[in-house]
Design a protein around this motif. Structure first.
Motif, PDB file in Angstrom:
ATOM      1  N   LEU A 109       0.835  -1.206   0.000  1.00  0.00           N
ATOM      2  CA  LEU A 109       0.000   0.000   0.000  1.00  0.00           C
ATOM      3  C   LEU A 109       0.863   1.247   0.000  1.00  0.00           C
ATOM      4  CD1 LEU A 109      -2.890  -0.912   2.445  1.00  0.00           C
ATOM      5  CD2 LEU A 109      -3.031  -0.517  -0.007  1.00  0.00           C
TER       6      LEU A 109
ATOM      7  N   THR B 146       0.946   4.141  -2.842  1.00  0.00           N
ATOM      8  CA  THR B 146       0.721   5.535  -2.457  1.00  0.00           C
ATOM      9  C   THR B 146       1.829   6.430  -2.982  1.00  0.00           C
ATOM     10  OG1 THR B 146      -0.353   4.787  -0.439  1.00  0.00           O
ATOM     11  CG2 THR B 146       0.359   7.082  -0.493  1.00  0.00           C
TER      12      THR B 146
ATOM     13  N   VAL C 206      -6.559   3.898  -2.550  1.00  0.00           N
ATOM     14  CA  VAL C 206      -5.487   3.394  -1.713  1.00  0.00           C
ATOM     15  C   VAL C 206      -5.554   4.035  -0.325  1.00  0.00           C
ATOM     16  CG1 VAL C 206      -3.313   4.691  -1.826  1.00  0.00           C
ATOM     17  CG2 VAL C 206      -3.354   2.306  -2.446  1.00  0.00           C
TER      18      VAL C 206
ATOM     19  N   THR D 158      -5.872   1.859   3.006  1.00  0.00           N
ATOM     20  CA  THR D 158      -4.905   2.045   4.093  1.00  0.00           C
ATOM     21  C   THR D 158      -5.633   2.272   5.412  1.00  0.00           C
ATOM     22  OG1 THR D 158      -3.447   3.069   2.482  1.00  0.00           O
ATOM     23  CG2 THR D 158      -2.845   3.331   4.783  1.00  0.00           C
TER      24      THR D 158
END
Ligand code: ADP
Ligand code: MG
Length: 284
Positions: free
Chosen positions: A69, A73, A102, A106
């Motif tokens: 992740l 990002t 994302v 997260t």
């Protein structure tokens, strides 16, 4: 003719036999209780093992999710910044979409990790002195990029009447963040209002009220349990884990307080958290 002593003897004999019957019954009940205790012990061990496994699984999974992740990002951020050359407006729109998804993912992973930590008793409280004004303005900043529609206004009320507070401001902020992001999620027009007020004996109440879809009475009791989401059409369009509110409840309890909600379907909801203005270690 039976004499009085004979009558008495008969009575004593009857009482004695009743007593011995009762004793036998009691002994049997005792045996049953002992067996039940053993069974309960077994169940408790199994429950503990299951809970342990759940929190190990959650924390393992969340950790493994974080690395990919984080790289998605940062690559999305690089693309958006135009460092590797400009994007067309369509490309920009698409990468923004990736960035948004994302961010959501997260947040979900963070919720899962927090839940695992709370369940494993690995959350520590670090109280500090702070001013409500600072907490509210940090929250205002955090939600600025999210409140863009114009149809909903996010209002933070004055906190002048609130003295400095001694508690874990990060946990309190996380509780309020959960309330506010839900309120914004389930409100398409009107306002989301955040307030703070002193209530009795050194306790302060923070509330987030919205003019959104509201919650039916039958759903209220379970709302703060793990993974609870209400089955509505709107709900299906919105992502989430159903963990935000149960985390809020657990954090509030860690801070020595509690959470609650009042709501009317179709009119709006009011979520609140009440905590002591001065955190004191809870005797275990
Ligand atoms: N302000 C609100 N208005 C209407 N429904 C709400 C509101 N806040 C929470 N809910 C309901 O409670 C559920 C649980 O919330 P939460 O635990 O934060 O999970 P999530 O946001 O991940 O769905 C939501 O899915 C929604 O159905
Ligand atoms: Mg939520």
């Amino acid at each position: 003719m039976t004499t009085e002593p004979e009558l008495l003897r008969a009575q004593v004999a009857r009482l004695q036999s009743e007593l011995s019957i009762m004793e036998a019954e009691l002994a049997e009940t005792n045996k049953g209780v002992v067996a039940l205790y053993a069974e309960l012990d077994d169940n408790a061990v199994q429950l503990r093992e299951a809970a342990d496994l759940k929190s190990r699984f959650l924390s393992y999974m969340s950790h493994e999710f974080r690395t990919p992740l984080a790289s998605i990002t940062s690559i999305a951020d690089i693309l958006i910044s135009g460092l590797d050359g400009p994007l067309t407006s369509e490309q920009n729109r698409q990468v923004q979409f990736v960035r948004g998804s994302v961010r959501e993912l997260t947040e979900m992973v963070d919720d899962l990790l927090d839940l695992a930590k709370v369940d494993a008793g690995r959350i520590s409280i670090s109280p500090e002195w702070f001013e409500m004004v600072d907490l509210f303005s940090a929250l205002r900043g955090m939600f600025k990029p999210i409140v863009t529609s114009g149809a909903v206004s996010l209002i933070f009320e004055e906190t002048n009447a609130i003295p400095r507070i001694y508690t874990d401001d990060k946990k309190l902020s996380q509780i309020l963040r959960n309330f506010i992001s839900n309120a914004l999620k389930f409100t398409s027009a009107g306002e989301v209002r955040v307030s703070a007020a002193l209530v009795s004996d050194g306790r302060v109440e923070f509330a987030v009220s919205d003019t959104g879809i509201g919650i039916a009475k039958e759903h209220l009791p379970a709302l703060f349990n793990d993974f609870v989401q209400i089955d509505t059409r709107i709900q299906k369009r919105l992502r989430g884990t159903g963990l935000g509110l149960s985390l809020a409840r657990k954090f509030a309890e860690l801070l020595g307080g509690h959470v609650g909600v009042t709501s009317e379907e179709g009119r709006g909801s009011r979520f609140y958290v009440v905590i002591p203005t001065h955190y004191a270690d809870q005797p275990k």
